[in-house]
Design a protein around this motif. Structure first.
Motif, PDB file in Angstrom:
ATOM      1  N   SER A  84     -24.800  75.305 118.960  1.00 54.77           N
ATOM      2  CA  SER A  84     -24.215  74.248 119.799  1.00 54.77           C
ATOM      3  C   SER A  84     -23.611  74.885 121.047  1.00 54.77           C
ATOM      4  CB  SER A  84     -23.115  73.496 119.025  1.00 54.77           C
ATOM      5  OG  SER A  84     -22.020  74.361 118.799  1.00 54.77           O
ATOM      6  N   GLY A  85     -23.243  74.034 121.994  1.00 49.50           N
ATOM      7  CA  GLY A  85     -22.529  74.521 123.175  1.00 49.50           C
ATOM      8  C   GLY A  85     -21.166  75.071 122.794  1.00 49.50           C
ATOM      9  N   GLN A  86     -20.525  74.434 121.803  1.00 46.70           N
ATOM     10  CA  GLN A  86     -19.222  74.923 121.342  1.00 46.70           C
ATOM     11  C   GLN A  86     -19.335  76.356 120.826  1.00 46.70           C
ATOM     12  OE1 GLN A  86     -17.155  72.540 122.848  1.00 46.70           O
ATOM     13  NE2 GLN A  86     -15.857  73.059 121.107  1.00 46.70           N
ATOM     14  N   TYR A 110     -14.565  70.760 129.983  1.00 48.08           N
ATOM     15  CA  TYR A 110     -14.911  69.798 128.923  1.00 48.08           C
ATOM     16  C   TYR A 110     -13.799  69.776 127.868  1.00 48.08           C
ATOM     17  CZ  TYR A 110     -17.677  68.206 124.854  1.00 48.08           C
ATOM     18  OH  TYR A 110     -18.155  67.562 123.744  1.00 48.08           O
ATOM     19  N   GLU A 154     -16.144  75.846 134.784  1.00 44.77           N
ATOM     20  CA  GLU A 154     -17.373  75.040 134.708  1.00 44.77           C
ATOM     21  C   GLU A 154     -17.876  74.752 136.125  1.00 44.77           C
ATOM     22  OE1 GLU A 154     -16.992  71.378 132.321  1.00 44.77           O
ATOM     23  OE2 GLU A 154     -16.358  72.606 130.626  1.00 44.77           O
ATOM     24  N   ASN A 158     -17.114  68.448 133.169  1.00 45.99           N
ATOM     25  CA  ASN A 158     -17.367  67.243 132.373  1.00 45.99           C
ATOM     26  C   ASN A 158     -16.048  66.818 131.755  1.00 45.99           C
ATOM     27  OD1 ASN A 158     -18.193  65.306 130.553  1.00 45.99           O
ATOM     28  ND2 ASN A 158     -19.274  66.731 129.206  1.00 45.99           N
ATOM     29  N   ASP A 183     -19.651  78.025 132.624  1.00 48.51           N
ATOM     30  CA  ASP A 183     -20.390  76.995 131.885  1.00 48.51           C
ATOM     31  C   ASP A 183     -21.197  76.209 132.914  1.00 48.51           C
ATOM     32  OD1 ASP A 183     -21.234  74.630 130.618  1.00 48.51           O
ATOM     33  OD2 ASP A 183     -19.519  74.628 129.248  1.00 48.51           O
ATOM     34  N   THR A 185     -23.609  73.938 132.339  1.00 49.43           N
ATOM     35  CA  THR A 185     -24.309  72.861 131.638  1.00 49.43           C
ATOM     36  C   THR A 185     -24.771  71.737 132.565  1.00 49.43           C
ATOM     37  OG1 THR A 185     -23.120  73.282 129.578  1.00 49.43           O
ATOM     38  CG2 THR A 185     -24.016  71.068 129.858  1.00 49.43           C
ATOM     39  N   SER A 205     -24.346  74.191 127.130  1.00 52.99           N
ATOM     40  CA  SER A 205     -24.638  73.266 126.048  1.00 52.99           C
ATOM     41  C   SER A 205     -26.054  72.782 126.341  1.00 52.99           C
ATOM     42  CB  SER A 205     -23.654  72.090 126.045  1.00 52.99           C
ATOM     43  OG  SER A 205     -24.171  71.076 125.201  1.00 52.99           O
ATOM     44  N   THR A 207     -27.679  70.953 124.602  1.00 47.98           N
ATOM     45  CA  THR A 207     -27.718  69.570 124.121  1.00 47.98           C
ATOM     46  C   THR A 207     -27.925  68.575 125.264  1.00 47.98           C
ATOM     47  OG1 THR A 207     -25.967  70.343 122.645  1.00 47.98           O
ATOM     48  CG2 THR A 207     -26.436  67.992 122.616  1.00 47.98           C
ATOM     49  N   LYS A 208     -27.495  68.936 126.454  1.00 48.71           N
ATOM     50  CA  LYS A 208     -27.477  68.006 127.582  1.00 48.71           C
ATOM     51  C   LYS A 208     -28.825  68.050 128.312  1.00 48.71           C
ATOM     52  CE  LYS A 208     -23.361  67.625 125.978  1.00 48.71           C
ATOM     53  NZ  LYS A 208     -22.198  68.356 126.463  1.00 48.71           N
ATOM     54  N   GLY A 218     -27.461  72.131 120.751  1.00 43.65           N
ATOM     55  CA  GLY A 218     -27.704  73.571 120.878  1.00 43.65           C
ATOM     56  C   GLY A 218     -26.923  74.180 122.019  1.00 43.65           C
TER      57      GLY A 218
HETATM   58  C1  LIG Z   1     -21.105  69.015 125.735  1.00 38.74           C
HETATM   59  C2  LIG Z   1     -20.529  70.183 126.405  1.00 38.74           C
HETATM   60  C3  LIG Z   1     -20.111  71.310 125.678  1.00 38.74           C
HETATM   61  C4  LIG Z   1     -20.188  71.367 124.172  1.00 38.74           C
HETATM   62  O1  LIG Z   1     -21.529  71.386 123.790  1.00 38.74           O
HETATM   63  P1  LIG Z   1     -22.079  70.885 122.356  1.00 38.74           P
HETATM   64  O2  LIG Z   1     -23.531  71.197 122.469  1.00 38.74           O
HETATM   65  O3  LIG Z   1     -21.753  69.429 122.252  1.00 38.74           O
HETATM   66  O4  LIG Z   1     -21.384  71.696 121.313  1.00 38.74           O
HETATM   67  C5  LIG Z   1     -19.603  72.383 126.384  1.00 38.74           C
HETATM   68  N1  LIG Z   1     -19.482  72.344 127.727  1.00 38.74           N
HETATM   69  C6  LIG Z   1     -19.868  71.277 128.453  1.00 38.74           C
HETATM   70  C7  LIG Z   1     -19.729  71.300 129.940  1.00 38.74           C
HETATM   71  C8  LIG Z   1     -20.394  70.155 127.824  1.00 38.74           C
HETATM   72  O5  LIG Z   1     -20.775  69.098 128.550  1.00 38.74           O
END
Ligand SMILES: *Cc1c(COP(=O)(O)O)cnc(C)c1O
Length: 426
Positions: A84-86, A110, A154, A158, A183, A185, A205, A207-208, A218
């Motif tokens: 995950s991003g975390q 975030y 960042e 976000n 970051d 993302t 992340s 995931t986005k 992820g």
């Molecule tokens: C969503 C997000 C995260 C966390 O990512 P996950 O994949 O949800 O664990 C970290 N940083 C930013 C900028 C995000 O938008």
């Protein structure tokens, strides 16, 4: 693969490089384990004397191909995928800091990252000081301590959508002898490549936008290979002094520019897990193949919608850094001349209740707790993610009670504007 290839080509072709007779498409190596002919061959892998696959918690060919694609897109030397991003943010910090250490972080980050840094890292004995990203170099430099090990921010935050002055942050970090971790993302490497502005390590992340279809959670960590750990060896014992869990191997000596990612893999993944599943890496790779096309459409749609909202008299305010007049417009133009991302925030005249009614009247645009995928969606932080806070507390947290976060997708923009129009009228 040649570094001279343009990002569009890297999105489609970087990473998986099949040899004669191998699948053209990146296969899913759905295997926890890998075979060797002799005990000695396997032993050398365990001692990091040779690279190769033995157990998917440490490395998997599907994951490595996707990590290599993201490294190529960011212009880094090495990358690793996380679950995950975390996990990516946690590993990026924990690979450098240990109990007793301190780091400095932009306050525009975030919410999940804020909790991780301010609450959970503190329980591990790692302290953080938050600074306004708009503070001067002197003000930010003044919070550094002898045990400060990195600076974090960042690119586009976000959900507050503040743009980081990456060059300023890089100057501050390097003057203090620590790396800058970014970051990236929201813009993705299609819209911003922080290594070109002096960042040392990038986290995502995935995931986005990278996945882009809201199918797989992820993360990813990329190393530029540029930070000279040995020049500040006393600050970074984890990288620059022998690791007893690998027979006294020293990462910077043994792996040079690969030290940071090798340590994160060999130590943190070994001990903590949080690997991305090969199945999710496969989905992520398919997302990456169209990232360049999607980002263009996300940005064009978001700009058109931001311009529409700005002109509508029922709208109280609009925050989108690609709009002239936005506080971060100049920084956005400098670091992301082709557009920032597809996320906008705005408020309606009439405040909180009007904003809620508006959202309930949307048809195409869905209310979901997600951002940055192909489908346009909205969230009202005051009723959802921040619902336990009073209006006064919301303002203190930088979240206005009327704030609507709109993540603009890649649908036809007229259809989206029509949906917004009918909801405004209702
Ligand atoms: C969503 C997000 C995260 C966390 O990512 P996950 O994949 O949800 O664990 C970290 N940083 C930013 C900028 C995000 O938008």
């Amino acid at each position: 693969m040649s570094e001279k290839l343009k990002p569009e080509t890297l999105c489609v072709q970087a990473g998986w490089q099949p040899k004669k007779g191998e699948p053209r498409v990146l296969p899913i190596y759905q295997s926890t384990t890998f075979k060797y002919d002799t005990s000695e061959q396997m032993a050398r892998l365990f001692d990091l004397e040779e690279s190769g696959y033995f157990y998917t918690r440490l490395q998997n060919p599907t994951n490595d191909a996707v990590a290599a694609k993201i490294a190529a897109l960011e212009g880094g030397v090495a990358a690793m995928l996380t679950s995950s991003g975390q996990a990516a943010n946690f590993y990026a910090i924990f690979n450098i800091c240990q109990a007793g250490d301190h780091f400095v972080c932009s306050s525009a980050i975030y919410g999940g990252t804020f909790n991780l840094f301010a609450v959970t890292m503190k329980k591990l004995g790692i302290e953080v000081t938050f600074v306004s990203p708009d503070a001067s170099e002197e003000e930010i430099g003044a919070v550094f301590r002898p045990n400060t090990k990195l600076l974090f921010g960042e690119t586009v935050s976000n959900p507050s959508l503040e743009v980081l002055d990456i060059e300023k942050f890089a100057r501050i970090a390097h003057k203090q002898g620590v790396p800058l971790v970014i970051d990236n993302t929201f813009p993705t490497p299609i819209n911003c490549r922080p290594f070109e502005w002096g960042a040392d390590i990038i986290v995502h992340s995935t995931t986005k936008y990278m996945d882009g279809h809201a199918t797989a959670v992820g993360g990813c960590i990329v190393d530029s290979g540029n930070f000279d750990w040995d020049a500040y060896a006393d600050k970074f014992p984890g990288l620059c002094t022998p690791d007893e869990s690998y027979h006294g191997l020293t990462y910077t000596k043994a792996f040079g520019k690969g030290a940071y990612i090798t340590k994160a893999t060999a130590q943190l993944m070994r001990d903590l897990g949080s690997i991305q599943s090969p199945q999710n890496a496969f989905l992520l790779n398919i997302g990456l193949e169209t990232l360049h096309l999607r980002m263009k459409q996300h940005c064009a749609n978001a700009k058109a919608i931001a311009e529409f909202l700005e002109k509508d008299e029922r709208v109280a305010w609009v925050n989108y850094c690609d709009l002239p007049g936005n506080k971060y417009y100049d920084l956005a133009q400098k670091y992301m001349p082709n557009g920032s991302c597809g996320v906008i925030s705005f408020g309606l005249k009439g405040g909180r209740d009007t904003s809620i009614k508006f959202m309930d009247n949307l048809n195409l645009i869905a209310i979901v707790t997600h951002v940055a995928d192909a489908r346009t969606c909205v969230l009202h932080p005051a009723s959802h993610t921040h619902r336990q806070l009073s209006d006064e507390q919301l303002m203190e947290a930088g979240v206005r009670p009327d704030l609507i976060r709109l993540s603009v997708g890649i649908e036809n923009v007229e259809d989206l504007i029509n949906d917004i129009k009918q909801a405004l009228e209702a």
